[in-house]
Design a protein around this motif. Structure first.
Motif, PDB file in Angstrom:
ATOM      1  N   LYS A   1      84.267 -28.683 -80.906  1.00  0.00           N
ATOM      2  CA  LYS A   1      85.592 -28.134 -80.587  1.00  0.00           C
ATOM      3  C   LYS A   1      86.107 -27.276 -81.744  1.00  0.00           C
ATOM      4  N   LEU A   2      85.970 -27.771 -82.975  1.00  0.00           N
ATOM      5  CA  LEU A   2      86.455 -27.021 -84.127  1.00  0.00           C
ATOM      6  C   LEU A   2      85.632 -25.750 -84.369  1.00  0.00           C
ATOM      7  N   GLU A   3      84.331 -25.808 -84.116  1.00  0.00           N
ATOM      8  CA  GLU A   3      83.512 -24.598 -84.265  1.00  0.00           C
ATOM      9  C   GLU A   3      83.930 -23.540 -83.255  1.00  0.00           C
ATOM     10  N   ALA A   4      84.206 -23.947 -82.013  1.00  0.00           N
ATOM     11  CA  ALA A   4      84.648 -23.000 -80.993  1.00  0.00           C
ATOM     12  C   ALA A   4      86.002 -22.408 -81.382  1.00  0.00           C
ATOM     13  N   GLU A   5      86.879 -23.240 -81.901  1.00  0.00           N
ATOM     14  CA  GLU A   5      88.204 -22.774 -82.323  1.00  0.00           C
ATOM     15  C   GLU A   5      88.083 -21.801 -83.493  1.00  0.00           C
ATOM     16  N   THR A   6      87.188 -22.083 -84.429  1.00  0.00           N
ATOM     17  CA  THR A   6      86.982 -21.193 -85.575  1.00  0.00           C
ATOM     18  C   THR A   6      86.428 -19.850 -85.117  1.00  0.00           C
ATOM     19  N   GLU A   7      85.473 -19.881 -84.198  1.00  0.00           N
ATOM     20  CA  GLU A   7      84.900 -18.639 -83.677  1.00  0.00           C
ATOM     21  C   GLU A   7      85.964 -17.803 -82.976  1.00  0.00           C
ATOM     22  N   ARG A   8      86.819 -18.462 -82.196  1.00  0.00           N
ATOM     23  CA  ARG A   8      87.896 -17.747 -81.506  1.00  0.00           C
ATOM     24  C   ARG A   8      88.863 -17.131 -82.526  1.00  0.00           C
ATOM     25  N   ALA A   9      89.185 -17.873 -83.587  1.00  0.00           N
ATOM     26  CA  ALA A   9      90.079 -17.350 -84.619  1.00  0.00           C
ATOM     27  C   ALA A   9      89.456 -16.154 -85.330  1.00  0.00           C
ATOM     28  N   HIS A  10      88.148 -16.194 -85.586  1.00  0.00           N
ATOM     29  CA  HIS A  10      87.476 -15.052 -86.220  1.00  0.00           C
ATOM     30  C   HIS A  10      87.524 -13.820 -85.319  1.00  0.00           C
ATOM     31  N   ARG A  11      87.306 -14.014 -84.030  1.00  0.00           N
ATOM     32  CA  ARG A  11      87.372 -12.879 -83.100  1.00  0.00           C
ATOM     33  C   ARG A  11      88.781 -12.293 -83.063  1.00  0.00           C
ATOM     34  N   GLU A  12      89.800 -13.166 -83.005  1.00  0.00           N
ATOM     35  CA  GLU A  12      91.183 -12.676 -82.977  1.00  0.00           C
ATOM     36  C   GLU A  12      91.529 -11.936 -84.261  1.00  0.00           C
ATOM     37  N   ALA A  13      91.066 -12.449 -85.414  1.00  0.00           N
ATOM     38  CA  ALA A  13      91.346 -11.790 -86.693  1.00  0.00           C
ATOM     39  C   ALA A  13      90.665 -10.427 -86.753  1.00  0.00           C
ATOM     40  N   ALA A  14      89.446 -10.327 -86.246  1.00  0.00           N
ATOM     41  CA  ALA A  14      88.740  -9.044 -86.243  1.00  0.00           C
ATOM     42  C   ALA A  14      89.452  -8.050 -85.338  1.00  0.00           C
ATOM     43  N   ALA A  15      89.925  -8.521 -84.183  1.00  0.00           N
ATOM     44  CA  ALA A  15      90.655  -7.634 -83.271  1.00  0.00           C
ATOM     45  C   ALA A  15      91.963  -7.178 -83.908  1.00  0.00           C
ATOM     46  N   ALA A  16      92.649  -8.069 -84.609  1.00  0.00           N
ATOM     47  CA  ALA A  16      93.913  -7.710 -85.261  1.00  0.00           C
ATOM     48  C   ALA A  16      93.666  -6.708 -86.388  1.00  0.00           C
ATOM     49  N   ARG A  17      92.596  -6.880 -87.162  1.00  0.00           N
ATOM     50  CA  ARG A  17      92.279  -5.927 -88.233  1.00  0.00           C
ATOM     51  C   ARG A  17      91.971  -4.560 -87.661  1.00  0.00           C
ATOM     52  N   GLN A  18      91.270  -4.543 -86.539  1.00  0.00           N
ATOM     53  CA  GLN A  18      90.918  -3.269 -85.939  1.00  0.00           C
ATOM     54  C   GLN A  18      92.170  -2.581 -85.378  1.00  0.00           C
ATOM     55  N   ALA A  19      93.096  -3.359 -84.842  1.00  0.00           N
ATOM     56  CA  ALA A  19      94.317  -2.782 -84.290  1.00  0.00           C
ATOM     57  C   ALA A  19      95.201  -2.205 -85.399  1.00  0.00           C
ATOM     58  N   LEU A  20      95.171  -2.799 -86.574  1.00  0.00           N
ATOM     59  CA  LEU A  20      96.010  -2.340 -87.682  1.00  0.00           C
ATOM     60  C   LEU A  20      95.325  -1.285 -88.552  1.00  0.00           C
ATOM     61  N   ALA A  21      94.102  -0.979 -88.268  1.00  0.00           N
ATOM     62  CA  ALA A  21      93.362  -0.019 -89.089  1.00  0.00           C
ATOM     63  C   ALA A  21      93.967   1.374 -88.975  1.00  0.00           C
ATOM     64  N   LEU A  22      93.997   2.073 -90.064  1.00  0.00           N
ATOM     65  CA  LEU A  22      94.514   3.431 -90.063  1.00  0.00           C
ATOM     66  C   LEU A  22      93.478   4.360 -89.449  1.00  0.00           C
ATOM     67  N   PRO A  23      93.938   5.404 -88.797  1.00  0.00           N
ATOM     68  CA  PRO A  23      92.960   6.341 -88.230  1.00  0.00           C
ATOM     69  C   PRO A  23      92.224   7.078 -89.345  1.00  0.00           C
ATOM     70  N   ALA A  24      91.072   7.588 -89.037  1.00  0.00           N
ATOM     71  CA  ALA A  24      90.281   8.335 -90.024  1.00  0.00           C
ATOM     72  C   ALA A  24      91.003   9.641 -90.329  1.00  0.00           C
ATOM     73  N   PRO A  25      90.981  10.092 -91.566  1.00  0.00           N
ATOM     74  CA  PRO A  25      91.672  11.350 -91.917  1.00  0.00           C
ATOM     75  C   PRO A  25      91.023  12.543 -91.202  1.00  0.00           C
ATOM     76  N   ARG A  26      91.892  13.494 -90.835  1.00  0.00           N
ATOM     77  CA  ARG A  26      91.388  14.676 -90.140  1.00  0.00           C
ATOM     78  C   ARG A  26      90.970  15.707 -91.179  1.00  0.00           C
ATOM     79  N   ARG A  27      89.929  16.379 -90.874  1.00  0.00           N
ATOM     80  CA  ARG A  27      89.498  17.463 -91.764  1.00  0.00           C
ATOM     81  C   ARG A  27      90.057  18.766 -91.194  1.00  0.00           C
ATOM     82  N   GLU A  28      90.645  19.457 -92.047  1.00  0.00           N
ATOM     83  CA  GLU A  28      91.233  20.721 -91.604  1.00  0.00           C
ATOM     84  C   GLU A  28      90.206  21.825 -91.748  1.00  0.00           C
ATOM     85  N   ALA A  29      90.137  22.647 -90.767  1.00  0.00           N
ATOM     86  CA  ALA A  29      89.187  23.759 -90.811  1.00  0.00           C
ATOM     87  C   ALA A  29      89.736  24.813 -91.771  1.00  0.00           C
TER      88      ALA A  29
END
Length: 119
Positions: free
Chosen positions: A90-118
């Motif tokens: 049960k705790l391993e499943a809960e830990t795995e779920r928490a890791h997935r949620e943390a990864a999704a939250a980090r990806q949602a808060l990530a800044l966009p890649a800088p644009r290169r101007e021509a």
């Protein structure tokens, strides 16, 4: 040759030979009586058996009784281990779920890649 086969050969073969020698040396018939009041002519008696059979049967019965008693005494520990395994799963499943949620939250808060101007 595996270690198990080697140990079987080193321990099992001599033990078997000792058992055979014991059986040959103790062939005389004995009557096992369960009547303490008349040992000469017991009312409760087993048929005449070779002495080695009586002794080996007693040893085997002792092993079975001792193993059963040990198995029953360890029941609480087997139950505890089963409970702990369920809790760990049960705790391993809960830990795995928490890791997935943390990864999704980090990806949602990530800044966009800088644009290169021509240029």
């Amino acid at each position: 040759m595996t270690l198990r086969r080697l140990l079987t050969g080193l321990i099992g073969v001599p033990l078997f030979l000792i058992l055979v020698l014991f059986a040959v040396a103790n062939r005389q018939s004995v009557v096992v009586g369960f009547d303490p009041f008349s040992p000469e002519a017991p009312v409760l008696a087993a048929p005449a058996l070779p002495l080695f059979a009586v002794i080996l049967a007693a040893v085997m019965l002792g092993v079975v009784i001792g193993g059963s008693a040990s198995w029953f005494r360890q029941g609480k520990w087997r139950k505890e281990a089963k409970t702990r395994r369920a809790e760990v799963s049960k705790l391993e499943a809960e830990t795995e779920r928490a890791h997935r949620e943390a990864a999704a939250a980090r990806q949602a808060l990530a800044l966009p890649a800088p644009r290169r101007e021509a240029a």
